[in-house]
Design an enzyme around this catalytic site. Structure first.
Site, short mmCIF file in Angstrom:
data_model
loop_
_atom_site.label_atom_id
_atom_site.label_comp_id
_atom_site.label_asym_id
_atom_site.label_seq_id
_atom_site.Cartn_x
_atom_site.Cartn_y
_atom_site.Cartn_z
N ASN A 1 -0.55 4.81 30.89
CA ASN A 1 -0.55 3.91 32.03
C ASN A 1 -1.71 3.99 32.83
OD1 ASN A 1 0.91 6.47 32.20
ND2 ASN A 1 0.90 5.97 34.38
N THR B 1 -11.13 9.23 44.50
CA THR B 1 -10.38 10.52 44.56
C THR B 1 -8.78 10.33 44.01
OG1 THR B 1 -9.95 10.15 46.98
CG2 THR B 1 -11.66 11.64 46.42
N GLY B 2 -8.51 9.29 43.71
CA GLY B 2 -6.97 9.27 43.19
C GLY B 2 -6.97 9.22 41.65
N ARG C 1 -10.38 11.17 54.81
CA ARG C 1 -9.84 12.31 54.52
C ARG C 1 -10.88 13.02 53.47
NH1 ARG C 1 -5.57 8.80 54.91
NH2 ARG C 1 -5.83 8.16 52.60
N VAL D 1 -6.08 7.00 39.42
CA VAL D 1 -6.73 5.79 38.71
C VAL D 1 -8.27 6.12 38.73
CG1 VAL D 1 -6.85 3.31 38.39
CG2 VAL D 1 -4.74 4.29 38.80
N HIS E 1 3.60 5.05 29.72
CA HIS E 1 4.92 4.09 29.71
C HIS E 1 5.21 3.79 28.46
CE1 HIS E 1 3.87 4.18 34.04
NE2 HIS E 1 3.47 2.72 34.13
N ARG F 1 11.70 4.41 36.27
CA ARG F 1 10.93 5.64 36.44
C ARG F 1 11.53 6.90 35.75
NH1 ARG F 1 5.87 5.11 37.72
NH2 ARG F 1 6.47 3.93 39.79
N CYS G 1 0.09 -2.07 35.33
CA CYS G 1 0.19 -1.26 33.95
C CYS G 1 1.31 -1.64 32.98
CB CYS G 1 0.51 0.26 34.31
SG CYS G 1 1.58 0.59 35.66
N GLN H 1 8.85 4.36 32.51
CA GLN H 1 7.34 4.40 33.08
C GLN H 1 7.35 6.03 33.64
OE1 GLN H 1 7.72 0.12 34.86
NE2 GLN H 1 6.28 1.14 35.85
P1 NAP Z 1 -3.68 7.98 44.48
O1 NAP Z 1 -3.70 8.97 43.61
O2 NAP Z 1 -2.62 8.07 45.64
O3 NAP Z 1 -4.80 7.54 45.03
C1 NAP Z 1 -5.36 6.67 46.16
C2 NAP Z 1 -6.73 6.71 46.51
O4 NAP Z 1 -6.98 5.65 47.55
C3 NAP Z 1 -7.54 7.84 46.84
O5 NAP Z 1 -8.74 7.84 46.62
C4 NAP Z 1 -7.47 7.57 48.37
O6 NAP Z 1 -8.55 8.44 49.03
C5 NAP Z 1 -7.68 6.15 48.58
N1 NAP Z 1 -7.45 5.37 49.77
C6 NAP Z 1 -6.35 5.26 50.21
N2 NAP Z 1 -6.45 4.64 51.42
C7 NAP Z 1 -7.67 4.40 51.65
C8 NAP Z 1 -8.31 3.74 52.68
N3 NAP Z 1 -7.60 3.26 53.81
N4 NAP Z 1 -9.71 3.72 52.51
C9 NAP Z 1 -10.25 4.23 51.43
N5 NAP Z 1 -9.57 4.88 50.24
C10 NAP Z 1 -8.41 4.86 50.48
O7 NAP Z 1 -3.14 6.56 43.82
P2 NAP Z 1 -3.56 6.06 42.35
O8 NAP Z 1 -2.25 6.27 41.32
O9 NAP Z 1 -4.86 6.26 42.02
O10 NAP Z 1 -3.50 4.44 42.50
C11 NAP Z 1 -4.31 3.87 43.59
C12 NAP Z 1 -3.96 2.18 43.49
O11 NAP Z 1 -4.22 1.82 42.29
C13 NAP Z 1 -2.48 1.93 43.85
O12 NAP Z 1 -2.18 2.22 44.88
C14 NAP Z 1 -2.46 0.57 42.97
O13 NAP Z 1 -2.75 -0.42 43.91
C15 NAP Z 1 -3.32 0.76 41.92
N6 NAP Z 1 -2.71 1.06 40.60
C16 NAP Z 1 -2.83 0.27 39.79
C17 NAP Z 1 -2.08 0.29 38.68
C18 NAP Z 1 -1.92 -0.78 37.71
O14 NAP Z 1 -1.00 -0.67 37.04
N7 NAP Z 1 -3.04 -1.52 37.34
C19 NAP Z 1 -1.50 1.54 38.34
C20 NAP Z 1 -1.61 2.56 39.34
C21 NAP Z 1 -2.14 2.14 40.49
P3 NAP Z 1 -8.11 9.55 49.75
O15 NAP Z 1 -8.21 10.71 48.56
O16 NAP Z 1 -9.32 9.90 50.50
O17 NAP Z 1 -6.82 9.66 50.36
C1 3JM Z 2 1.10 0.32 41.08
O1 3JM Z 2 -0.38 -0.85 48.01
C2 3JM Z 2 0.10 0.18 47.57
O2 3JM Z 2 1.09 0.84 47.84
C3 3JM Z 2 -0.05 0.01 46.16
C4 3JM Z 2 1.21 0.44 45.27
C5 3JM Z 2 1.11 0.31 43.60
C6 3JM Z 2 0.91 -0.67 42.94
C7 3JM Z 2 0.24 -1.94 43.63
O3 3JM Z 2 1.22 -2.57 44.02
O4 3JM Z 2 -0.70 -2.27 43.85
C8 3JM Z 2 1.19 1.54 43.06
C9 3JM Z 2 1.15 1.52 41.70
C10 3JM Z 2 0.73 -0.63 41.63
C11 3JM Z 2 0.49 -1.85 40.81
O5 3JM Z 2 -0.33 -1.74 39.78
O6 3JM Z 2 1.00 -3.14 41.18
#
Ligand code: NAP
Ligand code: 3JM
Length: 337
Positions: free
Chosen positions: A316, A13-14, A41, A16, A243, A236, A130, A157
């Protein structure tokens, strides 16, 4: 007919996760069953894949029975909690969080750069940050030709890197300010509309941020060269998607801007946009929605003998996260087939 695979998207649902589902659809990933997982949720929500609605399920340790490939993007603590259960169930996990990236035995992969690190047996493959991904895609051909010894990078970013809530906060602040109202500040420590924050992730003991140090350590691991010196300033900016990075590199042997341009024109995953006379250079609005890394403003660094300066832009959420993870998954099934 070739084999079909059981795929789970953890964090569906997020920002990514949504993009991962779209990438799987666009790239026609050979899927038998698709499981969309998020937190409690989100139970009751549905998400579409190829025109069919799929119910979102709560992620538990039991969610991964029969899953071949699990794409995780639910934060580092959630990966630490659930990725081992997915591996135990026999899955290859492609993890988008920072949880496992620097573990010595976990591959950290950008398919254009180090595809030989991909394995197909149950285990975790980490997807880099990213900002690192787009930089190493542009730098790998230069490193192979002239050996990079030092990198100084400044990033610009987009807010989408912080998740869906940050995209909404920037929209909300712009609306509030145009209406003459006090903007609401929840996601970042300061207003992001019409501002720049030199602060991404937490500050560490050395006064760099964790985001900056991710670029240092991840770059060395992916380029398989611990001798490269890297310093980053990550910022940011009020951009929704894409980015940008000003990257200054020093090399062991001299390489000209023209040679770099020619090298990058042949490089996988790179599009060179570099014609300053015609005002052609990469920008976030050009890269948004695309899977390639766009490189321009290629020039020799006038402050040193063997230096090159580049401007590198990518989406990104796509190449910086979802597309890279799906490309890794494509290589995994190639190895498994
Ligand atoms: P986001 O829009 O806030 O989405 C977070 C997702 O994680 C939602 O689907 C959420 O579900 C789920 N989630 C959170 N807590 C959970 C739990 N306890 N159990 C199961 N699902 C849970 O965040 P986003 O931007 O998509 O980013 C998500 C993650 O991807 C980041 O925290 C980071 O680790 C990684 N990321 C990596 C990069 C990269 O550079 N490679 C870039 C961005 C993000 P709900 O909707 O149910 O809350
Ligand atoms: C990009 O656990 C968290 O709060 C994740 C935060 C996060 C991350 C991470 O550290 O995994 C948000 C956006 C990243 C990332 O790619 O490193």
């Amino acid at each position: 007919m070739s084999r079909l695979w059981n795929v789970a998207v953890a964090g569906a649902t997020g920002a990514v996760g949504n993009q991962m589902i779209q990438c799987l659809e666009e790239r026609n990933f050979p899927i038998k069953n698709l499981k969309l997982l998020a937190s409690a949720r989100s139970v009751g929500k549905t998400l579409n894949f190829k025109g069919t609605p799929y119910a979102v399920e709560e992620m538990t340790e039991q969610s991964f029975a029969g899953v071949d490939i699990a794409l995780f993007s639910a934060g580092a603590s959630t990966s630490l909690k659930f990725a081992p259960a997915a591996v135990q169930a026999g899955a290859v996990v492609v993890d988008n969080s920072s949880a496992y990236r620097m573990e010595p035995h976990i591959p950290l992969v950008v398919p254009e750069v180090n595809p030989h690190q991909i394995v197909s047996t149950p285990g975790i493959i980490a997807n880099p940050n990213c900002s690192t991904i787009q930089m190493v895609v542009a730098l790998k051909p230069i490193h192979d030709r002239a050996r990079i010894t030092r990198i100084v990078v400044s990033t610009y970013q987009a807010v989408s890197g912080t998740g869906q809530k940050a995209v909404m906060e920037l929209q909300g602040q712009i609306k509030d300010l145009l209406a003459g109202k006090e903007p609401e500040i929840k996601v970042y420590p300061y207003q992001i509309a019409y501002n720049c924050l030199p602060h991404i992730d937490v500050f560490l003991d050395n006064d760099y941020t964790k985001e900056e140090m991710k670029m240092v350590h991840e770059t060395r691991k992916i380029l398989e060269d611990d001798s490269i010196r890297v310093a980053a300033t990550t910022v940011r900016v009020p951009v929704y998607y894409g980015h940008s990075e000003a990257v200054h590199v020093e090399t062991e042997s001299k390489i000209t801007a023209r040679e770099v341009r020619d090298l990058l024109r042949e490089a996988p995953g790179v599009v060179v946009v570099d014609d300053v006379a015609a005002k052609q250079y990469p920008m976030p609005l050009m890269a948004a929605g695309k899977d390639e890394v766009f490189v321009g403003r290629i020039r020799e660094d006038i402050s040193t003998d063997k230096g090159i300066v580049l401007w590198v832009v990518a989406d990104n959420i796509r190449k910086g996260a979802a597309t890279n993870a799906v490309q890794i998954a494509e290589k995994v099934i190639e190895l498994k087939s």
